[in-house]
Structure formats: C-alpha cells, structure tokens
Design an enzyme around this catalytic site. Sequence first.
Site, PDB file in Angstrom:
ATOM      1  CE  LYS A 112       4.377   2.291 -11.614  1.00 21.12           C
ATOM      2  NZ  LYS A 112       4.177   2.763 -10.238  1.00 21.12           N
ATOM      3  CE  LYS A 197       6.946   3.523 -15.411  1.00 22.82           C
ATOM      4  NZ  LYS A 197       7.146   4.620 -14.475  1.00 22.82           N
ATOM      5  CG  ASP A 250       3.431   4.515 -16.305  1.00 22.49           C
ATOM      6  OD1 ASP A 250       3.771   5.603 -15.806  1.00 22.49           O
ATOM      7  OD2 ASP A 250       3.562   3.432 -15.709  1.00 22.49           O
ATOM      8  NE  ARG A 261      12.566   8.277  -8.682  1.00 21.28           N
ATOM      9  CZ  ARG A 261      12.144   8.083  -7.435  1.00 21.28           C
ATOM     10  NH1 ARG A 261      12.652   7.105  -6.726  1.00 21.28           N
ATOM     11  NH2 ARG A 261      11.234   8.852  -6.906  1.00 21.28           N
ATOM     12  CD  GLU A 287      12.544  -0.037  -9.024  1.00 21.93           C
ATOM     13  OE1 GLU A 287      13.356  -0.900  -9.402  1.00 21.93           O
ATOM     14  OE2 GLU A 287      11.793  -0.185  -8.050  1.00 21.93           O
TER      15      GLU A 287
END
Length: 334
Positions: A112, A197, A250, A261, A287
């Site tokens: 992602k 997201k 999502d 996280r 990420e």
Amino acid sequence: MAGKNNANVAVIGGGSWATALVKILSNNTGNILWWVRKKEKAEYIRQHRHNPDYISDVEVDLKKVSVTSDISHAVSSADILILAVPSAFLKNALKPLFKEMLKNKIIVSAIKGIVPDELLIIGEYLNKKLNVSFQNFAVVTGPCHAEEVAMERLSYLTVASQNISASKKVASLLNCDYIRTTVSDDIYGTEYAAVLKNVVAIACGICHGLGYGDNFQAVLVSNSIQEIKRFVDAVHPITRDIKGSAYLGDLLVTAYSQFSRNRTFGAMIGKGYSVKSAQLEMNMIAEGYYAVKGIHQLNKKLKVKMPVTSAVYNILYEKKSPAREMKLLTEKIA
C-alpha cells in the site's frame, strides 16, 4: 479445503501482512515459498514455526511452506509472486532479479505505497522498470488487517486486475472460511486509494493525539473519501463506486482500527513525538509517511484539491505545528 490449488506461490516479505498472507494461502495450496530478507530469521521460522517479529501466534505449516532468504530461488520456483514488502524497500528487495525471471508470472502487489524517488505505484513501477505486463499484474486490497487474519476474524479482500482470469485465480487462492474475495478491474483506483487511506489514517491519528473527538473524526473521514475520489478520478477517470469495500471500506478500517500502524504513528505525532522518534518507537513501517510525499509531488501536476493530504505533508515534511495545521484544516472541510 487445504491443498485445493496446485499453484506455486512465492510471498516476498517478512512483516505482518506477509505472515498473514502465508497463513491464508496455506488453506488452499501446499506449494508456498516464503522469502524473508535475513538468513537468521528464515532459520528461526524453520526451527520454531512462527515469525519472531510479527503476529508471532500464527503457526507456519512447514509441510506447505518453504522459508528462504534466497529471493532468486523463491521467484524462479513460483507461478504467482505476491509482493508484501514496504514500498520504500521494494527496489532493494527486487535488485537481485533479472527482468526475464518475472516473465509469464502473475505478479501481485499487496503493498500500500508509492515507490520513493520514482513517484510510481507498484503496478506502474513493475511495468516501466521490470517489463511486467499489466495483463500479468494484480492488486490485493482490504479492508483487512493482518492481526485479525491471525485471529481468523471474517475479513474481505478485493483482487484487481485488467486480466479477469488472473484476478479470479488469485482470488481463489485467498478465499477461505474467514476470507471472502471479490474481483475488480480497477488497478489504478484500488492502488491509489490504498495509498491515500494511509495518509488519511495519519491525519486521524494526529487529530486523536491532539484531543479531537469522534465527531470531528467522522467529518474528517467523510471529507477524505471525497478527496480520494477526486484524486483517483484525476489519475484514472473510469466509472467506479468509491463507496465500495476496496475504497471506503479500506479507508474506514485504517482510519479507526486499533491495529492501524498509520493511525498509531499519527497519534504519536499529535502527542508531540518527532517523526524520527515515532518511527523508532513503533519499530514498524507507516506507509503513509512515504506516501504523502509522493502524492504531494504528483499533485503538483494534477492540482487536485487535497486539504487533508496537504495538512499531513506540512506536518511531516515541512515541520509545521500539528495543532496549527489541524486548526486550519477544520476551516477548510465541512
């Protein structure tokens, strides 16, 4: 249900999502190669049957899973390759491979993020740098947290590919008692939505760390899905239902879940941690930290209205005050 599929699958990555994917795949095939970077970690998993660093309560079935630190061996032996390393480390992980080694294989991104310095989502990077055809490429997206997979809580995955045969093949490998799968042809929308997201989740975490409540979080998330739609429509304008699980679903799980996280990282920033100290304490990759820089740079050309993304970028990279940036954001959304 175990062993119903004879496909040879290689999972690339040693983190929580890679571990969860190995668990899911073990329901349907006994031909899994699992690549982890460090030889010591591969040896530990072979000896103790679990990942020592992530979701360690998942037991690895060594009758079905072969663990290796040799990526060339893992890739050459597989028909389907699932990438589950952080986007920031993808180039380095794939460096030992030759382009020919990926030919005629189905390459699946479970990442992602955006490849740093390239400003490319994973599918574009594989296509432009490693000659992977989009017909052989698929994306796996949530809403699905690795921690809930470990507990076998019912979860849903979307497999997107421009090749319907490839998406159905991958979906059948992932479908099991606690995983439901659907297929899509929107590789750009699902990839970019998955990237964005994580940025939104950081924003939600920052707000939580600053003391904002559920009421504002709801407004923030509802504005964010509109922001995601504006961006993915600008990048790849096709008909898509942004309210679908691969997009809105999502976003919701990443923005609100205790397992997110990116939300955790954002909450630490909101409470006053520096970026570096938050990263060190988490010992996991958020990420969204890398993604927001890439999205910000891409949007210089697209010029999409993205107040949430801009606020997160200003806080993380311009070192602006989280309290000040979020106060300004409250005046831009409604």
